[in-house]
Structures are given as structure tokens and as C-alpha cells.
Design a protein around this motif. Structure first.
Motif, PDB file in Angstrom:
ATOM      1  N   UNK A 136       0.852  -1.190   0.000  1.00 27.79           N
ATOM      2  CA  UNK A 136       0.000   0.000   0.000  1.00 27.79           C
ATOM      3  C   UNK A 136       0.893   1.247   0.000  1.00 27.79           C
ATOM      4  N   UNK A 137       0.599   2.253  -0.823  1.00 27.66           N
ATOM      5  CA  UNK A 137       1.419   3.470  -0.854  1.00 27.66           C
ATOM      6  C   UNK A 137       1.469   4.156   0.511  1.00 27.66           C
ATOM      7  N   UNK A 138       2.677   4.540   0.958  1.00 29.33           N
ATOM      8  CA  UNK A 138       2.869   5.184   2.258  1.00 29.33           C
ATOM      9  C   UNK A 138       3.374   6.607   2.046  1.00 29.33           C
ATOM     10  N   UNK A 139       2.726   7.572   2.681  1.00 31.43           N
ATOM     11  CA  UNK A 139       3.154   8.967   2.648  1.00 31.43           C
ATOM     12  C   UNK A 139       3.702   9.350   4.002  1.00 31.43           C
ATOM     13  N   UNK A 140       4.921   9.851   4.038  1.00 31.08           N
ATOM     14  CA  UNK A 140       5.565  10.266   5.285  1.00 31.08           C
ATOM     15  C   UNK A 140       5.221  11.732   5.544  1.00 31.08           C
ATOM     16  N   UNK A 141       4.438  11.988   6.567  1.00 34.45           N
ATOM     17  CA  UNK A 141       4.004  13.353   6.868  1.00 34.45           C
ATOM     18  C   UNK A 141       5.144  14.214   7.404  1.00 34.45           C
ATOM     19  N   UNK A 142       6.301  13.601   7.693  1.00 33.42           N
ATOM     20  CA  UNK A 142       7.466  14.376   8.121  1.00 33.42           C
ATOM     21  C   UNK A 142       8.152  15.052   6.931  1.00 33.42           C
ATOM     22  N   UNK A 143       7.788  14.659   5.717  1.00 33.48           N
ATOM     23  CA  UNK A 143       8.352  15.251   4.503  1.00 33.48           C
ATOM     24  C   UNK A 143       7.644  16.572   4.224  1.00 33.48           C
ATOM     25  N   UNK A 144       8.356  17.675   4.267  1.00 33.96           N
ATOM     26  CA  UNK A 144       7.747  18.998   4.103  1.00 33.96           C
ATOM     27  C   UNK A 144       7.060  19.155   2.746  1.00 33.96           C
ATOM     28  N   UNK A 145       7.479  18.370   1.743  1.00 32.73           N
ATOM     29  CA  UNK A 145       6.882  18.482   0.412  1.00 32.73           C
ATOM     30  C   UNK A 145       5.417  18.053   0.400  1.00 32.73           C
ATOM     31  N   UNK A 146       5.037  17.247   1.409  1.00 32.64           N
ATOM     32  CA  UNK A 146       3.639  16.811   1.503  1.00 32.64           C
ATOM     33  C   UNK A 146       2.709  18.009   1.647  1.00 32.64           C
ATOM     34  N   UNK A 147       3.185  19.045   2.331  1.00 34.52           N
ATOM     35  CA  UNK A 147       2.357  20.210   2.651  1.00 34.52           C
ATOM     36  C   UNK A 147       2.530  21.339   1.640  1.00 34.52           C
ATOM     37  N   UNK A 148       3.218  21.052   0.541  1.00 35.50           N
ATOM     38  CA  UNK A 148       3.424  22.054  -0.501  1.00 35.50           C
ATOM     39  C   UNK A 148       2.539  21.743  -1.703  1.00 35.50           C
ATOM     40  N   UNK A 149       2.482  22.685  -2.645  1.00 35.23           N
ATOM     41  CA  UNK A 149       1.678  22.470  -3.839  1.00 35.23           C
ATOM     42  C   UNK A 149       0.318  23.114  -3.710  1.00 35.23           C
ATOM     43  N   UNK A 150      -0.626  22.636  -4.508  1.00 35.93           N
ATOM     44  CA  UNK A 150      -1.974  23.210  -4.542  1.00 35.93           C
ATOM     45  C   UNK A 150      -2.581  23.247  -3.147  1.00 35.93           C
ATOM     46  N   UNK A 151      -3.060  24.436  -2.753  1.00 36.05           N
ATOM     47  CA  UNK A 151      -3.616  24.573  -1.402  1.00 36.05           C
ATOM     48  C   UNK A 151      -5.045  25.116  -1.414  1.00 36.05           C
ATOM     49  N   UNK A 152      -5.633  25.250  -2.615  1.00 39.86           N
ATOM     50  CA  UNK A 152      -7.025  25.714  -2.667  1.00 39.86           C
ATOM     51  C   UNK A 152      -7.962  24.583  -2.246  1.00 39.86           C
ATOM     52  N   UNK A 153      -9.151  24.960  -1.802  1.00 39.09           N
ATOM     53  CA  UNK A 153     -10.113  23.955  -1.363  1.00 39.09           C
ATOM     54  C   UNK A 153     -10.450  23.010  -2.508  1.00 39.09           C
ATOM     55  N   UNK A 154     -10.340  21.710  -2.296  1.00 41.41           N
ATOM     56  CA  UNK A 154     -10.729  20.766  -3.348  1.00 41.41           C
ATOM     57  C   UNK A 154     -12.243  20.768  -3.534  1.00 41.41           C
ATOM     58  N   UNK A 155     -12.658  20.309  -4.686  1.00 40.96           N
ATOM     59  CA  UNK A 155     -14.093  20.221  -4.979  1.00 40.96           C
ATOM     60  C   UNK A 155     -14.752  19.239  -4.000  1.00 40.96           C
ATOM     61  N   UNK A 156     -15.939  19.611  -3.523  1.00 44.90           N
ATOM     62  CA  UNK A 156     -16.671  18.705  -2.635  1.00 44.90           C
ATOM     63  C   UNK A 156     -17.109  17.457  -3.414  1.00 44.90           C
ATOM     64  N   UNK A 157     -16.863  16.312  -2.837  1.00 42.31           N
ATOM     65  CA  UNK A 157     -17.269  15.068  -3.495  1.00 42.31           C
ATOM     66  C   UNK A 157     -18.123  14.188  -2.578  1.00 42.31           C
ATOM     67  N   UNK A 158     -18.238  14.545  -1.310  1.00 42.06           N
ATOM     68  CA  UNK A 158     -18.947  13.687  -0.354  1.00 42.06           C
ATOM     69  C   UNK A 158     -20.432  14.009  -0.261  1.00 42.06           C
ATOM     70  N   UNK A 159     -21.188  13.010   0.148  1.00 39.56           N
ATOM     71  CA  UNK A 159     -22.583  13.182   0.546  1.00 39.56           C
ATOM     72  C   UNK A 159     -22.670  12.909   2.047  1.00 39.56           C
ATOM     73  N   UNK A 160     -23.770  13.299   2.698  1.00 39.86           N
ATOM     74  CA  UNK A 160     -23.899  13.037   4.130  1.00 39.86           C
ATOM     75  C   UNK A 160     -23.767  11.567   4.513  1.00 39.86           C
ATOM     76  N   UNK A 161     -24.036  10.676   3.580  1.00 47.12           N
ATOM     77  CA  UNK A 161     -24.019   9.243   3.894  1.00 47.12           C
ATOM     78  C   UNK A 161     -22.695   8.558   3.564  1.00 47.12           C
ATOM     79  N   UNK A 162     -21.688   9.340   3.156  1.00 48.43           N
ATOM     80  CA  UNK A 162     -20.353   8.781   2.961  1.00 48.43           C
ATOM     81  C   UNK A 162     -19.653   8.640   4.308  1.00 48.43           C
ATOM     82  N   UNK A 163     -18.667   7.750   4.360  1.00 53.57           N
ATOM     83  CA  UNK A 163     -17.934   7.522   5.610  1.00 53.57           C
ATOM     84  C   UNK A 163     -16.948   8.654   5.883  1.00 53.57           C
TER      85      UNK A 163
END
Length: 323
Positions: free
Chosen positions: A96-123
């Protein structure tokens, strides 16, 4: 806030958005699980909300768990991705792909709000039970469940931007959802406290005082060991309260006893002590919170007042089920 570090809402939002965009690029979509294996930290909070904003459901895993238990949970929930931020040495060989949150690059890049994709009944999350009666089970909670709890908490606690909410619970327990919701969905400050500080009550009292914590949820036995003036509302849960707990509350502080199973989005009932009245011999669990209903049943028949029966819960907080 955590040990001298802090984020504004704008900074938290930007970080969560950057992570959310990356998770979507990795294929995360509604009802997909993303496991997070993290020490208590600001990165842990950013990770949780990044998963939610991506549209997925977060699965918190304690990094101190034995590897066989961690691997069981990962095999059971089959996450689309794993987020990791821990000093523990953990071998993950499941592909399974693992992302290390200690890598500062994780928090860089596009920072605008992503499009909403959830409904109230999603987990929104999956929290595993302790497994004391068998294998741990993943309790799956939908978005509308947390929204219902947020509505109740904001009104009952009269939360403002001046409140500081303590995150006492480990994030693998549903009490942490109560804490994060009371703070970050109601406009207050979330104050994380380290495990080492919790284990020493003198250090804990100083940390709470230094950060002017006004709202908290504590186990009743732990609360009785503390002497803190800053609490505006003191809530206990997780085990039975008693007269000594109520009498330990400061005069200028409201006291609430909360009760509920993980399967009903943290809590189902509450009882608030009316200052100046006699403390009952047995502290009640109270009445249903808003958006919930409670029935005392014998089989499929309602019990009369004072007649023992089974406590059954209904309403907007009910989990979708188990994995």
C-alpha cells in the motif's frame, strides 16, 4: 496548539488541502479508507483533515501497537493509502502506498479547497474497538453523524473563539472525535497534550493552566486527581461517575456526565448537574442528546418507569455498521 507550536485555521486548511489533492491523485475517493499511523502532533491533525477533505475516511492506528495487530487492521480495512508520522519503527510490507508526513513536500503544492465530493451518507472515519471480547471490529461512521454531534456540542457548550479545547484522548478512541469536533468545527482552539504530560498530574495541571483550557472530556478517575481552575465546562465519560467526582468540580464550572458507545458517534446521552442542588447518590447518564433517541426495551416491548430493560439507541448518530 501542541507544545509551543501552533497553526491558524487558514494554515491548517492550506496543509489539509495540499494533502487532500495528493491523496486524490492517488485515487482516494468517497468511502475509501486511508490509514494514519501517527504520534500525537500537529501533523496528525493535518493528516486527519487532509483525508477527510480528499473525500476518504480516516482509520487511526496506534503506532505503539504490535505489528501483528497493525497488519490485521490494515488487512481488514484495506486502505487505499497510508499516512505515517511516528518515531516508532514499523515495517509495512503490504504494497500500500505510504506517505511520510514528516516530509515537508507533503504540505506544498496546490492549497485551494478541493471540490466537494462527499454526501452526508459517505464515511468520515473508521475506529476499531479494543477487541477485548474477540477480534477488533472497525466501527464505520458517516458524515451526517458527526454533523449531528457538532450541532449538539456547539449549542450545549456555547462554544466561542475564546475557548481552548483539550485533546486528551488518543486518536484511536472516539473521544478524540468529540474533542476535535468541539474545537475545530465550532471555531475554538484545539490544544493537544502529550502522553508524557498526561502521566504526570502536576505537569498536566501546569500545561492545562498555561494554555488556559476551558473545555475538556476526562475519565472521572483521572479528573479526581487534578486541581484545575480554568475549566468552564467539565465533562467526564468512559466510565461511571460518582458523588466525589461531582463534588470535585469547581463552583464556577458546569459539570456534564456523558455516556455512549462508539457505535453511536461518541455519545448518546448526557446529564448536567444543576449547581446548588443535592448530588444524587447514583449519577445518571441522563437523557438523549439532540438528534438521538433512547428506548428501554424488554424484547420489542417498551418498559415502564423503573422497570429494568435493555438500552436501545436510535437517531442520527448510529454507525453504518462494522467492517
Amino acid at each position: 496548539v501542541f507544545e509551543g507550536k501552533s497553526l491558524t485555521y487558514a494554515e491548517l486548511n492550506a496543509r489539509a488541502n495540499s494533502l487532500a489533492h495528493k491523496l486524490r491523485e492517488n485515487g482516494v475517493k468517497p468511502d475509501d479508507f486511508v490509514a494514519i499511523i501517527a504520534d500525537r502532533s500537529i501533523e496528525m491533525i493535518c493528516g486527519i483533515y487532509g483525508i477527510i477533505k480528499a473525500g476518504g475516511a480516516y482509520v487511526p492506528v496506534d503506532p505503539t501497537y504490535p505489528e501483528d495487530r497493525i497488519n490485521f487492521m490494515l488487512e481488514d480495512c484495506k486502505p487505499k493509502a497510508i499516512l505515517k508520522y511516528t518515531t516508532e519503527s514499523i515495517e509495512l510490507n503490504n504494497g500500500i502506498p505510504v506517505t511520510d508526513l514528516a516530509d515537508s513536500k507533503v504540505w506544498e503544492g496546490a492549497s485551494e479547497n478541493p471540490e466537494y465530493v462527499n454526501t452526508p451518507n459517505d464515511l468520515i472515519y473508521c475506529i476499531y474497538t479494543s477487541g477485548t471480547t474477540g477480534k477488533p471490529k472497525g466501527v464505520t461512521i458517516e458524515h451526517h453523524c458527526v454533523v449531528a454531534m457538532q450541532d449538539y456540542l456547539e449549542k450545549l457548550y456555547e462554544v466561542t473563539e475564546n475557548d481552548n479545547v483539550l485533546q486528551f484522548a488518543n486518536y484511536i478512541f472516539d473521544a478524540s472525535v468529540w474533542e476535535m469536533t468541539l474545537a475545530l468545527y465550532c471555531g475554538a482552539t484545539l490544544v493537544l497534550v502529550s502522553h508524557d504530560t498526561i502521566t504526570d498530574t502536576a505537569s498536566f495541571e501546569k500545561y492545562v493552566s498555561d494554555n488556559n483550557v476551558t473545555l475538556t472530556l476526562l475519565p472521572p478517575q483521572y479528573f479526581r486527581q487534578t486541581d484545575i481552575e480554568s475549566f468552564r465546562v467539565m465533562t467526564t465519560g468512559g466510565s461511571a461517575s460518582d458523588r466525589d467526582v461531582v463534588n470535585h468540580v469547581k463552583e464556577n464550572c458546569r459539570y456534564i456526565n456523558a455516556y455512549g458507545p462508539t457505535e453511536n458517534t461518541v455519545l448518546a446521552t448526557h446529564w448536567e448537574y444543576e449547581t446548588g442542588t443535592e448530588v444524587p447518590a447514583n449519577i445518571p447518564i441522563g437523557k438523549p442528546i439532540s438528534n438521538s433517541r433512547i428506548y428501554i426495551l424488554n424484547g420489542e416491548n417498551l418498559c415502564g418507569i423503573g422497570v429494568p430493560g435493555e438500552l436501545c439507541i436510535a437517531g442520527d448518530g448510529l454507525a453504518r455498521g462494522y467492517l
